[in-house]
Design a protein around this motif. Structure first.
Motif, PDB file in Angstrom:
ATOM      1  N   VAL A   1       0.808  -1.197  -0.164  1.00 49.09           N
ATOM      2  CA  VAL A   1       0.060   0.274   0.078  1.00 49.09           C
ATOM      3  C   VAL A   1       0.798   1.356  -0.115  1.00 49.09           C
ATOM      4  O   VAL A   1       1.971   1.338   0.795  1.00 49.09           O
ATOM      5  N   ALA A   2       0.753   2.021  -0.869  1.00 49.95           N
ATOM      6  CA  ALA A   2       1.410   3.262  -0.913  1.00 49.95           C
ATOM      7  C   ALA A   2       0.431   4.742  -1.281  1.00 49.95           C
ATOM      8  O   ALA A   2      -0.513   4.514  -1.810  1.00 49.95           O
ATOM      9  N   GLU A   3       0.774   5.606  -0.431  1.00 49.36           N
ATOM     10  CA  GLU A   3      -0.169   6.901  -0.771  1.00 49.36           C
ATOM     11  C   GLU A   3       1.122   7.959  -1.203  1.00 49.36           C
ATOM     12  O   GLU A   3       1.898   8.256  -0.506  1.00 49.36           O
ATOM     13  N   TYR A   4       0.901   8.455  -2.310  1.00 44.39           N
ATOM     14  CA  TYR A   4       1.566   9.659  -2.878  1.00 44.39           C
ATOM     15  C   TYR A   4       1.050  10.762  -3.081  1.00 44.39           C
ATOM     16  O   TYR A   4      -0.013  11.020  -3.813  1.00 44.39           O
ATOM     17  N   ASP A   5       1.094  11.878  -2.100  1.00 42.87           N
ATOM     18  CA  ASP A   5       0.881  12.984  -2.281  1.00 42.87           C
ATOM     19  C   ASP A   5       1.500  14.171  -2.937  1.00 42.87           C
ATOM     20  O   ASP A   5       2.782  14.125  -2.630  1.00 42.87           O
ATOM     21  N   PHE A   6       1.051  14.815  -4.126  1.00 43.27           N
ATOM     22  CA  PHE A   6       1.670  15.477  -4.968  1.00 43.27           C
ATOM     23  C   PHE A   6       2.194  16.822  -4.383  1.00 43.27           C
ATOM     24  O   PHE A   6       3.404  17.167  -4.837  1.00 43.27           O
ATOM     25  N   ALA A   7       1.606  17.062  -3.367  1.00 43.25           N
ATOM     26  CA  ALA A   7       2.402  18.140  -2.602  1.00 43.25           C
ATOM     27  C   ALA A   7       3.072  18.065  -1.378  1.00 43.25           C
ATOM     28  O   ALA A   7       3.964  18.715  -0.623  1.00 43.25           O
ATOM     29  N   LYS A   8       3.074  16.702  -0.923  1.00 37.39           N
ATOM     30  CA  LYS A   8       3.928  16.289   0.371  1.00 37.39           C
ATOM     31  C   LYS A   8       4.962  15.257   0.281  1.00 37.39           C
ATOM     32  O   LYS A   8       5.895  15.143   1.082  1.00 37.39           O
ATOM     33  N   GLY A   9       4.653  14.121  -0.465  1.00 38.99           N
ATOM     34  CA  GLY A   9       5.617  13.083  -0.658  1.00 38.99           C
ATOM     35  C   GLY A   9       4.807  11.650  -0.675  1.00 38.99           C
ATOM     36  O   GLY A   9       3.642  11.829  -0.742  1.00 38.99           O
ATOM     37  N   MET A  10       5.714  10.632  -0.338  1.00 38.64           N
ATOM     38  CA  MET A  10       5.053   9.232  -0.329  1.00 38.64           C
ATOM     39  C   MET A  10       5.376   8.475   0.921  1.00 38.64           C
ATOM     40  O   MET A  10       6.500   8.483   1.521  1.00 38.64           O
ATOM     41  N   THR A  11       4.439   7.717   1.326  1.00 38.52           N
ATOM     42  CA  THR A  11       4.447   6.991   2.272  1.00 38.52           C
ATOM     43  C   THR A  11       4.188   5.292   1.631  1.00 38.52           C
ATOM     44  O   THR A  11       3.298   5.216   0.745  1.00 38.52           O
ATOM     45  N   LEU A  12       4.917   4.246   2.158  1.00 37.34           N
ATOM     46  CA  LEU A  12       4.649   2.877   1.481  1.00 37.34           C
ATOM     47  C   LEU A  12       4.995   1.741   2.621  1.00 37.34           C
ATOM     48  O   LEU A  12       5.791   2.130   3.500  1.00 37.34           O
ATOM     49  N   SER A  13       4.067   0.806   2.438  1.00 37.98           N
ATOM     50  CA  SER A  13       4.512  -0.207   3.215  1.00 37.98           C
ATOM     51  C   SER A  13       4.093  -1.670   2.453  1.00 37.98           C
ATOM     52  O   SER A  13       3.472  -1.588   1.493  1.00 37.98           O
ATOM     53  N   PHE A  14       4.964  -2.478   2.971  1.00 43.28           N
ATOM     54  CA  PHE A  14       4.585  -3.966   2.066  1.00 43.28           C
ATOM     55  C   PHE A  14       5.214  -4.885   3.028  1.00 43.28           C
ATOM     56  O   PHE A  14       6.361  -4.800   3.830  1.00 43.28           O
ATOM     57  N   GLY A  15       5.196  -6.325   2.611  1.00 46.20           N
ATOM     58  CA  GLY A  15       5.774  -7.484   3.156  1.00 46.20           C
ATOM     59  C   GLY A  15       6.688  -8.088   2.159  1.00 46.20           C
ATOM     60  O   GLY A  15       6.493  -8.236   1.032  1.00 46.20           O
ATOM     61  N   CYS A  16       7.719  -8.445   2.673  1.00 43.65           N
ATOM     62  CA  CYS A  16       8.870  -8.966   1.813  1.00 43.65           C
ATOM     63  C   CYS A  16       9.338 -10.335   2.281  1.00 43.65           C
ATOM     64  O   CYS A  16       9.798 -10.284   3.687  1.00 43.65           O
ATOM     65  N   THR A  17       9.073 -11.485   1.741  1.00 43.04           N
ATOM     66  CA  THR A  17       9.379 -12.772   2.148  1.00 43.04           C
ATOM     67  C   THR A  17      10.763 -13.276   1.602  1.00 43.04           C
ATOM     68  O   THR A  17      10.813 -13.393   0.411  1.00 43.04           O
ATOM     69  N   VAL A  18      11.767 -13.493   2.622  1.00 43.11           N
ATOM     70  CA  VAL A  18      12.903 -14.038   2.250  1.00 43.11           C
ATOM     71  C   VAL A  18      13.402 -15.263   3.040  1.00 43.11           C
ATOM     72  O   VAL A  18      13.209 -15.337   4.118  1.00 43.11           O
ATOM     73  N   GLY A  19      13.483 -16.207   2.268  1.00 45.57           N
ATOM     74  CA  GLY A  19      13.505 -17.650   2.918  1.00 45.57           C
ATOM     75  C   GLY A  19      12.544 -18.158   3.824  1.00 45.57           C
ATOM     76  O   GLY A  19      13.031 -18.670   4.858  1.00 45.57           O
ATOM     77  N   GLY A  20      11.494 -17.762   3.526  1.00 46.17           N
ATOM     78  CA  GLY A  20      10.269 -18.225   4.334  1.00 46.17           C
ATOM     79  C   GLY A  20       9.892 -17.255   5.547  1.00 46.17           C
ATOM     80  O   GLY A  20       9.130 -17.378   6.115  1.00 46.17           O
TER      81      GLY A  20
END
Length: 277
Positions: A243-262
Motif C-alpha cells: 500500500v502506498a500513498e503519494y501526495d503530490f504536495a507532500k511526498g510518499m509513504t509505502l508499506s509492504f511485506g517481503c518474504t525471504v527464505g520463508g
C-alpha cells in the motif's frame, strides 16, 4: 525513467539588466478535469512553460494540449503578469482569480475563475532536477482541474522489521514512482534497496501496481506481486500487502511485506518532498 523528457530548466536575465528571470518547461504532465455530476477527462500530454520574474514577482505561464471534461482541447494558452510568491520550504506559488488567457484562433476563451500553480525545486546530485509541482484550476466556474507530473524521485527513511522484531533503518535508498495515467498503473523502482544489515543493497522494481487518483493523492495497492531486478522476475522474494500513498504536495509513504527464505519482513518507507536545508 523518462525524467529528461519531462523536465527542462534554464535561467537567464531579461532584456532589462535589473531583472532576474528563470524559465522552465514541464512536459508529459497529466491533467484531470471534472464537472460535478456531468463528466470527467484525463489528459496525459499537457505541458507547462513557466517564466518567473523574481524582480517584478510576476509569472508568465503557457499551457499546451489542455483538454477539459467538456470536450474542448486548447492547443496553447498563455497567461501573463500573474503574481507569484515564495512560501515555506521554497515553494513558489503562482496564483490569481478571474484570469483570461490568450489563445490564438479561439473566439470563445475560457475564464479561469481560480488559478494556482505551486512549484518546489528539488535537485539530486549535480544534474538531476525533478520539482514537486501541482496545478489547481477552476474553469468557467464549473470545471475543476488538477494537474501534476507523473514521475517523482524520493529519498527518505526505510524501516524493516524482521520476524524476531529486530528493526533495521536505512536512508540511502532512492525511490522513483512512475505513474501511467492511461493504464492507471504505476512502477516503483528502488535503487539501493536494503531491508537488513547483512543484505546487499539491490536495485529492485515493483511493476504494474494499480492506483486511483483521489484529490491531490494517488493510492497504490497490490495484495501480491513479484519484484524484478532489471528485466528478471524474482519469484523467491514475493511482495505482499503493498500500500502506498503519494501526495503530490507532500511526498510518499509505502508499506509492504517481503518474504525471504520463508521469513516475512515488514517494510515501510517515508519520503517527504519538503526537506529541511
Amino acid at each position: 525513467m523518462g525524467v529528461a523528457a519531462i523536465v527542462g530548466l534554464a535561467s537567464c536575465n531579461s532584456s532589462d539588466p535589473g531583472d532576474y528571470v528563470t524559465e522552465q518547461t514541464l512536459s508529459s504532465c497529466f491533467a484531470y478535469s471534472s464537472t460535478p455530476g456531468v463528466d470527467s477527462k484525463m489528459a496525459t500530454s499537457v505541458s507547462y512553460y513557466i517564466k518567473l520574474n523574481y524582480t517584478q514577482k510576476t509569472a508568465e505561464v503557457s499551457i499546451s494540449n489542455f483538454e477539459l471534461s467538456d470536450g474542448v482541447t486548447y492547443p496553447k494558452m498563455t497567461f501573463t503578469d500573474i503574481p507569484f510568491t515564495i512560501e515555506s520550504y521554497g515553494w513558489k506559488k503562482i496564483s490569481g482569480t478571474m484570469l483570461t488567457p490568450t489563445i490564438a484562433g479561439f473566439g470563445n476563451v475560457p475564464l479561469f475563475s481560480s488559478f494556482e500553480i505551486k512549484l518546489l525545486d528539488r535537485y539530486y546530485g549535480s544534474s538531476m532536477y525533478i520539482p514537486a509541482f501541482t496545478a489547481n484550476f477552476l474553469v468557467n466556474n464549473s470545471v475543476a482541474v488538477f494537474s501534476s507530473l507523473p514521475v517523482q524521485l524520493l529519498a527518505g527513511t526505510t524501516e524493516s522489521t524482521a520476524p524476531d522484531n529486530d528493526v533495521f533503518k536505512s536512508t540511502s535508498s532512492i525511490y522513483v514512482v512512475d505513474m501511467d495515467f492511461k493504464t492507471m498503473k504505476a512502477n516503483i523502482d528502488i535503487t539501493g534497496a536494503q531491508f537488513a544489515e547483512k543484505m546487499p543493497a539491490l536495485d529492485i522494481s515493483f511493476k504494474d501496481i494499480p492506483f486511483v487518483l483521489s484529490g491531490q493523492k494517488v493510492i497504490l495497492s497490490a495484495e501480491s506481486l513479484t519484484p524484478y531486478m532489471g528485466s528478471t522476475p524474482q519469484p523467491d522474494y514475493p511482495i505482499s500487502d503493498l500500500v502506498a500513498e503519494y501526495d503530490f504536495a507532500k511526498g510518499m509513504t509505502l508499506s509492504f511485506g517481503c518474504t525471504v527464505g520463508g521469513a516475512l519482513y515488514h517494510v515501510t518507507f517515508d519520503g517527504p518532498l519538503e526537506v529541511e536545508e
